[in-house]
Design a protein around this motif. Structure first.
Motif, PDB file in Angstrom:
ATOM      1  N   GLY A 198      -4.093  75.302  73.660  1.00  0.00           N
ATOM      2  CA  GLY A 198      -4.577  75.804  74.894  1.00  0.00           C
ATOM      3  C   GLY A 198      -5.863  75.121  74.964  1.00  0.00           C
ATOM      4  O   GLY A 198      -6.511  74.858  73.788  1.00  0.00           O
ATOM      5  N   LYS A 199      -6.367  75.006  76.100  1.00  0.00           N
ATOM      6  CA  LYS A 199      -7.842  74.328  76.229  1.00  0.00           C
ATOM      7  C   LYS A 199      -8.643  75.335  77.329  1.00  0.00           C
ATOM      8  O   LYS A 199      -8.121  75.847  78.070  1.00  0.00           O
ATOM      9  CB  LYS A 199      -7.822  72.911  77.026  1.00  0.00           C
ATOM     10  N   TYR A 200      -9.797  75.540  76.834  1.00  0.00           N
ATOM     11  CA  TYR A 200     -10.567  76.507  77.640  1.00  0.00           C
ATOM     12  C   TYR A 200     -12.097  75.370  77.793  1.00  0.00           C
ATOM     13  O   TYR A 200     -12.495  74.989  76.944  1.00  0.00           O
ATOM     14  CB  TYR A 200     -11.324  77.495  76.851  1.00  0.00           C
ATOM     15  N   ILE A 201     -11.919  74.780  79.323  1.00  0.00           N
ATOM     16  CA  ILE A 201     -13.112  73.834  79.605  1.00  0.00           C
ATOM     17  C   ILE A 201     -14.067  74.524  80.173  1.00  0.00           C
ATOM     18  O   ILE A 201     -13.778  74.922  81.479  1.00  0.00           O
ATOM     19  CB  ILE A 201     -12.099  72.738  80.263  1.00  0.00           C
ATOM     20  N   GLN A 202     -15.381  74.367  79.959  1.00  0.00           N
ATOM     21  CA  GLN A 202     -16.490  74.840  80.742  1.00  0.00           C
ATOM     22  C   GLN A 202     -17.198  73.435  81.344  1.00  0.00           C
ATOM     23  O   GLN A 202     -17.465  72.806  80.668  1.00  0.00           O
ATOM     24  CB  GLN A 202     -17.449  75.649  79.851  1.00  0.00           C
ATOM     25  N   ILE A 203     -17.382  73.586  82.696  1.00  0.00           N
ATOM     26  CA  ILE A 203     -18.034  72.575  83.241  1.00  0.00           C
ATOM     27  C   ILE A 203     -19.320  72.896  83.867  1.00  0.00           C
ATOM     28  O   ILE A 203     -19.431  73.935  84.390  1.00  0.00           O
ATOM     29  CB  ILE A 203     -17.340  71.722  84.307  1.00  0.00           C
ATOM     30  N   GLY A 204     -20.472  72.464  83.133  1.00  0.00           N
ATOM     31  CA  GLY A 204     -21.555  72.840  83.801  1.00  0.00           C
ATOM     32  C   GLY A 204     -22.452  72.253  84.829  1.00  0.00           C
ATOM     33  O   GLY A 204     -22.114  70.840  84.915  1.00  0.00           O
ATOM     34  N   PHE A 205     -22.727  72.627  85.645  1.00  0.00           N
ATOM     35  CA  PHE A 205     -23.489  72.144  86.897  1.00  0.00           C
ATOM     36  C   PHE A 205     -25.057  72.412  87.104  1.00  0.00           C
ATOM     37  O   PHE A 205     -25.440  73.317  86.664  1.00  0.00           O
ATOM     38  CB  PHE A 205     -22.653  72.674  88.244  1.00  0.00           C
ATOM     39  N   ASP A 206     -25.906  71.559  87.559  1.00  0.00           N
ATOM     40  CA  ASP A 206     -27.237  71.511  88.008  1.00  0.00           C
ATOM     41  C   ASP A 206     -27.452  72.299  89.319  1.00  0.00           C
ATOM     42  O   ASP A 206     -26.421  72.775  89.851  1.00  0.00           O
ATOM     43  CB  ASP A 206     -28.087  70.412  87.615  1.00  0.00           C
ATOM     44  N   LYS A 207     -28.705  72.704  89.621  1.00  0.00           N
ATOM     45  CA  LYS A 207     -28.879  73.434  90.699  1.00  0.00           C
ATOM     46  C   LYS A 207     -28.545  72.532  91.903  1.00  0.00           C
ATOM     47  O   LYS A 207     -28.599  73.035  93.106  1.00  0.00           O
ATOM     48  CB  LYS A 207     -30.570  73.533  91.019  1.00  0.00           C
ATOM     49  N   ARG A 208     -28.203  71.302  92.032  1.00  0.00           N
ATOM     50  CA  ARG A 208     -27.671  70.436  93.112  1.00  0.00           C
ATOM     51  C   ARG A 208     -26.253  70.549  93.079  1.00  0.00           C
ATOM     52  O   ARG A 208     -25.610  69.832  93.831  1.00  0.00           O
ATOM     53  CB  ARG A 208     -28.498  69.133  93.160  1.00  0.00           C
ATOM     54  N   TYR A 209     -25.548  71.116  92.180  1.00  0.00           N
ATOM     55  CA  TYR A 209     -23.969  71.282  91.874  1.00  0.00           C
ATOM     56  C   TYR A 209     -23.503  69.983  91.584  1.00  0.00           C
ATOM     57  O   TYR A 209     -22.459  69.485  91.800  1.00  0.00           O
ATOM     58  CB  TYR A 209     -23.458  71.824  93.014  1.00  0.00           C
ATOM     59  N   HIS A 210     -24.447  69.033  90.638  1.00  0.00           N
ATOM     60  CA  HIS A 210     -23.823  67.817  89.938  1.00  0.00           C
ATOM     61  C   HIS A 210     -23.558  68.229  88.570  1.00  0.00           C
ATOM     62  O   HIS A 210     -24.041  69.164  88.040  1.00  0.00           O
ATOM     63  CB  HIS A 210     -24.838  66.700  90.116  1.00  0.00           C
ATOM     64  N   ILE A 211     -22.459  67.602  87.996  1.00  0.00           N
ATOM     65  CA  ILE A 211     -21.947  68.050  86.640  1.00  0.00           C
ATOM     66  C   ILE A 211     -23.287  67.471  85.619  1.00  0.00           C
ATOM     67  O   ILE A 211     -23.704  66.562  85.884  1.00  0.00           O
ATOM     68  CB  ILE A 211     -20.637  67.506  86.478  1.00  0.00           C
ATOM     69  N   ILE A 212     -23.481  68.483  84.818  1.00  0.00           N
ATOM     70  CA  ILE A 212     -24.452  67.917  83.866  1.00  0.00           C
ATOM     71  C   ILE A 212     -23.886  68.143  82.437  1.00  0.00           C
ATOM     72  O   ILE A 212     -24.580  67.706  81.510  1.00  0.00           O
ATOM     73  CB  ILE A 212     -25.698  68.998  83.892  1.00  0.00           C
ATOM     74  N   GLY A 213     -22.852  68.418  82.267  1.00  0.00           N
ATOM     75  CA  GLY A 213     -22.075  68.786  80.884  1.00  0.00           C
ATOM     76  C   GLY A 213     -20.709  69.488  80.885  1.00  0.00           C
ATOM     77  O   GLY A 213     -20.404  70.039  81.860  1.00  0.00           O
TER      78      GLY A 213
END
Length: 181
Positions: A118-133
């Motif tokens: 199984g995979k649990y993937i967290q995608i982080g976004f900045d305040k402009r909603y761009h992926i940061i990690g």
């Protein structure tokens, strides 16, 4: 919440291309046909509007296309939530998938490239909603597959890749040579 039932056609279809991503971007759920991009757009829109974390749960039986659906959702976020000129993080998130597949995927009787964890993937976004990690956690890896495979099934792909590369000079640096003598 939104429930999408998707069927794995076991072949590429033109319904996941870039122009389809742009067609679903900015749309309200229900305005267009049901699609993984509609689910991803709704989560993205709610994240931006409510400034709260969102989750997409992709569930199904072996061979149903869960991993592929998750990749399409990540591709949607990378397209609408980032600019390649600003950052290469989006490309890195998507590029990590083949590495994970080599380590955790195997051939089963139902799927030549079946994810065995199984995979649990967290995608982080900045305040402009761009992926940061992004952060990927795995769970429930089938350890039994290391020592036993059913008829017509194979071990994890990485095992065969290591066997095929055992004669290469770079292989010595891995410290695995004693296992392949």
């Amino acid at each position: 919440g939104i429930v999408l039932v998707a069927i794995n056609p076991y072949r590429q279809l033109p319904i996941y291309e870039q122009d389809v991503i742009y067609a679903y971007s900015g749309q309200n759920v229900g305005d267009m046909d049901p699609h993984i991009f509609a689910v991803a757009e709704e989560a993205y829109k709610q994240m931006a509007r409510d400034e709260k974390n969102q989750s997409i749960i992709v569930s199904g039986e072996s061979g149903a296309g869960k991993t592929v659906s998750a990749k399409y959702a990540m591709r949607f976020f990378a397209t609408v939530g980032g600019s390649a000129s600003e950052s290469n993080i989006e490309a890195k998130v998507l590029a990590s998938s083949p590495i994970m597949e080599a380590i955790g995927n195997a051939k089963t009787t139902r799927n030549d490239n079946s994810s065995r964890f199984g995979k649990y993937i967290q995608i982080g976004f900045d305040k402009r909603y761009h992926i940061i990690g992004a952060n990927m956690r795995t769970y429930l890896l089938e350890k039994s597959r290391v020592v036993f495979q059913a008829e017509d099934e194979r071990n994890y792909h990485i095992f065969y890749q290591l066997c095929a590369s055992a004669s290469l000079p770079e292989f010595k640096d891995l410290g695995l040579s004693k296992y392949f003598d």
